[in-house]
Design a protein around this motif. Structure first.
Motif, PDB file in Angstrom:
ATOM      1  N   ALA A 201       0.708  -1.119   0.292  1.00 11.81           N
ATOM      2  CA  ALA A 201       0.019   0.054   0.010  1.00 11.81           C
ATOM      3  C   ALA A 201       1.103   1.196  -0.131  1.00 11.81           C
ATOM      4  CB  ALA A 201      -0.879  -0.014   1.248  1.00 11.81           C
ATOM      5  N   PRO A 202       0.234   2.502  -0.144  1.00 15.67           N
ATOM      6  CA  PRO A 202       1.303   3.627  -0.234  1.00 15.67           C
ATOM      7  C   PRO A 202       1.736   3.614   1.189  1.00 15.67           C
ATOM      8  CG  PRO A 202      -0.730   4.209  -0.978  1.00 15.67           C
ATOM      9  CD  PRO A 202      -1.052   2.775  -0.477  1.00 15.67           C
ATOM     10  N   ARG A 203       3.324   3.561   1.079  1.00 15.72           N
ATOM     11  CA  ARG A 203       4.313   3.633   2.282  1.00 15.72           C
ATOM     12  C   ARG A 203       4.060   2.305   3.215  1.00 15.72           C
ATOM     13  NH1 ARG A 203       6.945   9.249   2.532  1.00 15.72           N
ATOM     14  NH2 ARG A 203       6.067  10.196   0.629  1.00 15.72           N
ATOM     15  N   VAL A 204       3.583   1.465   2.927  1.00 13.89           N
ATOM     16  CA  VAL A 204       3.615   0.016   3.384  1.00 13.89           C
ATOM     17  C   VAL A 204       4.232  -0.831   2.634  1.00 13.89           C
ATOM     18  CG1 VAL A 204       2.188  -1.847   4.567  1.00 13.89           C
ATOM     19  CG2 VAL A 204       1.418   0.764   4.632  1.00 13.89           C
ATOM     20  N   ALA A 205       5.283  -1.661   3.009  1.00 12.15           N
ATOM     21  CA  ALA A 205       6.347  -2.250   2.392  1.00 12.15           C
ATOM     22  C   ALA A 205       6.544  -3.738   2.925  1.00 12.15           C
ATOM     23  CB  ALA A 205       7.546  -1.489   1.967  1.00 12.15           C
ATOM     24  N   LEU A 206       6.936  -4.760   2.009  1.00 14.71           N
ATOM     25  CA  LEU A 206       7.316  -6.079   2.439  1.00 14.71           C
ATOM     26  C   LEU A 206       8.857  -6.026   1.780  1.00 14.71           C
ATOM     27  CD1 LEU A 206       6.924  -8.627   3.797  1.00 14.71           C
ATOM     28  CD2 LEU A 206       6.015  -9.394   1.619  1.00 14.71           C
ATOM     29  N   ALA A 207       9.917  -6.274   2.785  1.00 10.26           N
ATOM     30  CA  ALA A 207      11.226  -6.336   2.239  1.00 10.26           C
ATOM     31  C   ALA A 207      12.016  -7.604   2.705  1.00 10.26           C
ATOM     32  CB  ALA A 207      12.045  -5.081   2.893  1.00 10.26           C
ATOM     33  N   LEU A 208      12.772  -7.802   2.068  1.00 13.82           N
ATOM     34  CA  LEU A 208      13.670  -8.953   2.350  1.00 13.82           C
ATOM     35  C   LEU A 208      14.472  -8.734   3.917  1.00 13.82           C
ATOM     36  CD1 LEU A 208      14.977 -11.824   1.849  1.00 13.82           C
ATOM     37  CD2 LEU A 208      16.589 -10.666   0.407  1.00 13.82           C
ATOM     38  N   ASP A 209      14.477  -9.850   4.775  1.00 12.01           N
ATOM     39  CA  ASP A 209      15.178  -9.651   5.997  1.00 12.01           C
ATOM     40  C   ASP A 209      16.875  -9.543   5.612  1.00 12.01           C
ATOM     41  OD1 ASP A 209      15.157  -9.727   9.119  1.00 12.01           O
ATOM     42  OD2 ASP A 209      16.308 -11.521   8.578  1.00 12.01           O
ATOM     43  N   GLY A 210      17.368  -8.804   6.768  1.00 10.46           N
ATOM     44  CA  GLY A 210      18.702  -8.793   6.540  1.00 10.46           C
ATOM     45  C   GLY A 210      19.276  -7.391   6.001  1.00 10.46           C
ATOM     46  N   ASN A 211      18.558  -6.600   5.753  1.00  8.16           N
ATOM     47  CA  ASN A 211      18.950  -5.016   5.158  1.00  8.16           C
ATOM     48  C   ASN A 211      18.507  -4.112   6.103  1.00  8.16           C
ATOM     49  OD1 ASN A 211      20.078  -6.061   2.382  1.00  8.16           O
ATOM     50  ND2 ASN A 211      18.082  -6.590   2.109  1.00  8.16           N
ATOM     51  N   PRO A 212      19.137  -3.948   7.364  1.00 11.77           N
ATOM     52  CA  PRO A 212      18.700  -2.912   8.617  1.00 11.77           C
ATOM     53  C   PRO A 212      18.815  -1.609   8.000  1.00 11.77           C
ATOM     54  CG  PRO A 212      20.771  -4.077   8.967  1.00 11.77           C
ATOM     55  CD  PRO A 212      20.038  -4.865   8.007  1.00 11.77           C
ATOM     56  N   GLY A 213      19.897  -1.349   7.291  1.00 14.31           N
ATOM     57  CA  GLY A 213      20.137   0.228   6.994  1.00 14.31           C
ATOM     58  C   GLY A 213      19.083   0.413   5.995  1.00 14.31           C
ATOM     59  N   SER A 214      18.810  -0.210   5.100  1.00 10.55           N
ATOM     60  CA  SER A 214      17.698   0.191   4.051  1.00 10.55           C
ATOM     61  C   SER A 214      16.290   0.455   4.627  1.00 10.55           C
ATOM     62  CB  SER A 214      17.516  -0.858   3.018  1.00 10.55           C
ATOM     63  OG  SER A 214      18.762  -1.007   2.132  1.00 10.55           O
ATOM     64  N   ARG A 215      16.002  -0.493   5.908  1.00  7.91           N
ATOM     65  CA  ARG A 215      14.819  -0.679   6.463  1.00  7.91           C
ATOM     66  C   ARG A 215      14.700   0.828   7.311  1.00  7.91           C
ATOM     67  NH1 ARG A 215      11.880  -5.392  10.492  1.00  7.91           N
ATOM     68  NH2 ARG A 215      10.285  -4.066  10.855  1.00  7.91           N
ATOM     69  N   ARG A 216      15.799   1.013   7.921  1.00  4.53           N
ATOM     70  CA  ARG A 216      15.799   2.383   8.810  1.00  4.53           C
ATOM     71  C   ARG A 216      15.624   3.541   7.932  1.00  4.53           C
ATOM     72  NH1 ARG A 216      20.063  -0.171  11.527  1.00  4.53           N
ATOM     73  NH2 ARG A 216      21.573   0.838  10.298  1.00  4.53           N
ATOM     74  N   ARG A 217      15.979   3.423   6.711  1.00  2.82           N
ATOM     75  CA  ARG A 217      15.837   4.693   5.981  1.00  2.82           C
ATOM     76  C   ARG A 217      14.509   4.790   5.472  1.00  2.82           C
ATOM     77  NH1 ARG A 217      21.695   5.063   2.575  1.00  2.82           N
ATOM     78  NH2 ARG A 217      22.953   5.412   4.555  1.00  2.82           N
ATOM     79  N   MET A 218      13.695   3.706   5.129  1.00  2.00           N
ATOM     80  CA  MET A 218      12.467   3.735   4.526  1.00  2.00           C
ATOM     81  C   MET A 218      11.561   4.116   6.147  1.00  2.00           C
ATOM     82  SD  MET A 218      11.800   0.723   2.187  1.00  2.00           S
ATOM     83  CE  MET A 218      12.681  -0.987   3.159  1.00  2.00           C
ATOM     84  N   GLU A 219      11.719   3.737   7.071  1.00  2.92           N
ATOM     85  CA  GLU A 219      11.037   4.165   8.245  1.00  2.92           C
ATOM     86  C   GLU A 219      11.289   5.615   8.337  1.00  2.92           C
ATOM     87  OE1 GLU A 219      10.844  -0.108  10.542  1.00  2.92           O
ATOM     88  OE2 GLU A 219      12.349   1.166  11.035  1.00  2.92           O
ATOM     89  N   ALA A 220      12.444   5.947   8.328  1.00  2.00           N
ATOM     90  CA  ALA A 220      12.520   7.568   8.445  1.00  2.00           C
ATOM     91  C   ALA A 220      11.629   8.201   7.304  1.00  2.00           C
ATOM     92  CB  ALA A 220      14.131   7.878   8.408  1.00  2.00           C
ATOM     93  N   ALA A 221      11.487   7.632   6.400  1.00  3.34           N
ATOM     94  CA  ALA A 221      10.770   8.379   5.460  1.00  3.34           C
ATOM     95  C   ALA A 221       9.319   8.287   5.529  1.00  3.34           C
ATOM     96  CB  ALA A 221      11.318   7.893   3.964  1.00  3.34           C
ATOM     97  N   GLY A 222       8.948   7.522   6.605  1.00  2.00           N
ATOM     98  CA  GLY A 222       7.403   7.300   6.803  1.00  2.00           C
ATOM     99  C   GLY A 222       6.792   6.080   6.405  1.00  2.00           C
ATOM    100  N   VAL A 223       7.426   5.046   6.272  1.00  2.00           N
ATOM    101  CA  VAL A 223       7.222   3.910   5.413  1.00  2.00           C
ATOM    102  C   VAL A 223       7.117   2.672   6.518  1.00  2.00           C
ATOM    103  CG1 VAL A 223       7.761   2.082   4.035  1.00  2.00           C
ATOM    104  CG2 VAL A 223       8.226   4.308   3.246  1.00  2.00           C
ATOM    105  N   GLU A 224       6.057   2.175   6.579  1.00  2.00           N
ATOM    106  CA  GLU A 224       5.783   1.026   7.450  1.00  2.00           C
ATOM    107  C   GLU A 224       6.455  -0.299   6.910  1.00  2.00           C
ATOM    108  OE1 GLU A 224       2.281  -1.668   9.077  1.00  2.00           O
ATOM    109  OE2 GLU A 224       1.903   0.206   8.739  1.00  2.00           O
ATOM    110  N   VAL A 225       7.414  -0.989   7.307  1.00  2.00           N
ATOM    111  CA  VAL A 225       8.167  -2.106   6.731  1.00  2.00           C
ATOM    112  C   VAL A 225       8.054  -3.472   7.571  1.00  2.00           C
ATOM    113  CG1 VAL A 225      10.430  -2.732   5.963  1.00  2.00           C
ATOM    114  CG2 VAL A 225       9.835  -0.371   6.157  1.00  2.00           C
ATOM    115  N   ALA A 226       7.579  -4.688   6.675  1.00  2.00           N
ATOM    116  CA  ALA A 226       7.602  -5.963   7.295  1.00  2.00           C
ATOM    117  C   ALA A 226       8.794  -6.385   6.481  1.00  2.00           C
ATOM    118  CB  ALA A 226       6.375  -6.542   6.961  1.00  2.00           C
ATOM    119  N   THR A 227       9.072  -7.521   7.113  1.00  2.00           N
ATOM    120  CA  THR A 227      10.299  -8.378   6.492  1.00  2.00           C
ATOM    121  C   THR A 227       9.804  -9.906   6.404  1.00  2.00           C
ATOM    122  OG1 THR A 227      11.757  -8.584   8.398  1.00  2.00           O
ATOM    123  CG2 THR A 227      12.052  -6.827   7.058  1.00  2.00           C
TER     124      THR A 227
END
Length: 282
Positions: free
Chosen positions: A232-258
């Protein structure tokens, strides 16, 4: 509802579960290592459960492509438009049976085939994404050639503008570098990218369109940090193991599941966008 859209609420999606018998062909398909068939199936089920948990219907494709472990990457063989599916012609020869198999699965759920690429065209949908309903971006790569891009222009005219960008050589034709290895939209005005390899004209276009870029750390490019599925807009599913990318997405307002993807993603170089073929959004 529409499907010429990369980031609206995901409503229905096609997946293709891994087949244990196909895992033996991993070397011929340039996988990095042999997948464990039992773990792969468990990971795929958990991946599908995460998508279902977001409210989307998951449709499981059952038409076999014997001996093809890449068939789990349902995104690549066809381009789904609002009118139906265009059957592509993969640049990787071992995947040439996938478009017809995918078409059979799509036909069973009411998505007709409305076009097909022909020789000498090659194209894989990993090189494509919708910037908006009237704009399809395509990477010119070792998997998608000029003839493929031109045939798609003809099939999509006059309603869709097809814009192509040259992709870098990087590891050459034996490796898989798709456009979506470098970028995944997260919202109409937000995308996660690996900026060092992104085509200059694409960066300029995104900035002209007001798209903010979340940059993947260099060390997370090889583990598919830029390959993210928008649920959904700013709701994402990402591969586990990329913590830096996840933190940067979350800082941009994205809810991230892995999800865990050692067998279904890392070994075959296919992230969450590769594992899915969205059918309805909105």
């Amino acid at each position: 509802m529409t499907i010429q859209d990369q980031t609206s609420k995901l409503r229905r999606v096609l997946v293709r579960p891994p087949v244990a018998a196909d895992a033996a062909a991993w070397r011929g398909y340039a996988w990095r290592a042999a997948p464990d068939p039992v773990v792969a199936l468990d990971q795929h089920r958990a991946f599908c459960a995460a998508i279902e948990g977001s409210g989307a219907e998951v449709v499981s494709g059952t038409t076999r492509v014997p001996g093809d472990p890449d068939a789990i990457y349902a995104y690549d063989p066809v381009l789904v438009t609002n009118a139906g599916a265009i059957l592509l012609r993969p640049g990787k020869e071992g995947r040439r049976g996938e478009p017809d198999a995918c078409a059979a699965d799509l036909g069973s759920v009411g998505v007709p085939a409305v076009g097909r690429l022909s020789d000498p065209a090659t194209a894989e949908c990993g090189d494509m994404f919708w910037l908006d309903a009237a704009t399809l971006l395509i990477g010119r790569s070792y998997r998608t050639n000029d003839a493929g891009i031109e045939q798609l222009r003809v099939l999509l005219a006059p309603r869709v503008d097809v814009i192509a960008f040259d992709l870098p050589h990087l590891e050459g034709p034996s490796a898989c570098l798709h456009l979506m290895s470098l970028i995944s939209p997260l919202d109409r005005d937000l995308a996660i990218v690996y900026l060092p390899l992104l085509p200059v004209r694409l960066v300029e276009l995104l900035r002209e369109r007001g798209v903010e870029l979340v940059e993947v750390p260099q060390q997370e490019f090889s583990t598919m940090g830029p390959n993210v599925l928008a649920l959904a807009p700013r709701v994402a599913l990402a591969l586990d193991g990329n913590p830096g990318s996840r933190r940067r997405m979350e800082a941009a307002g994205v809810e991230v599941a892995t999800y865990l993807g050692s067998e279904i993603s890392l070994k075959g170089d296919g992230g969450p966008t590769c594992l899915t073929k969205p059918l309805e959004r909105g």
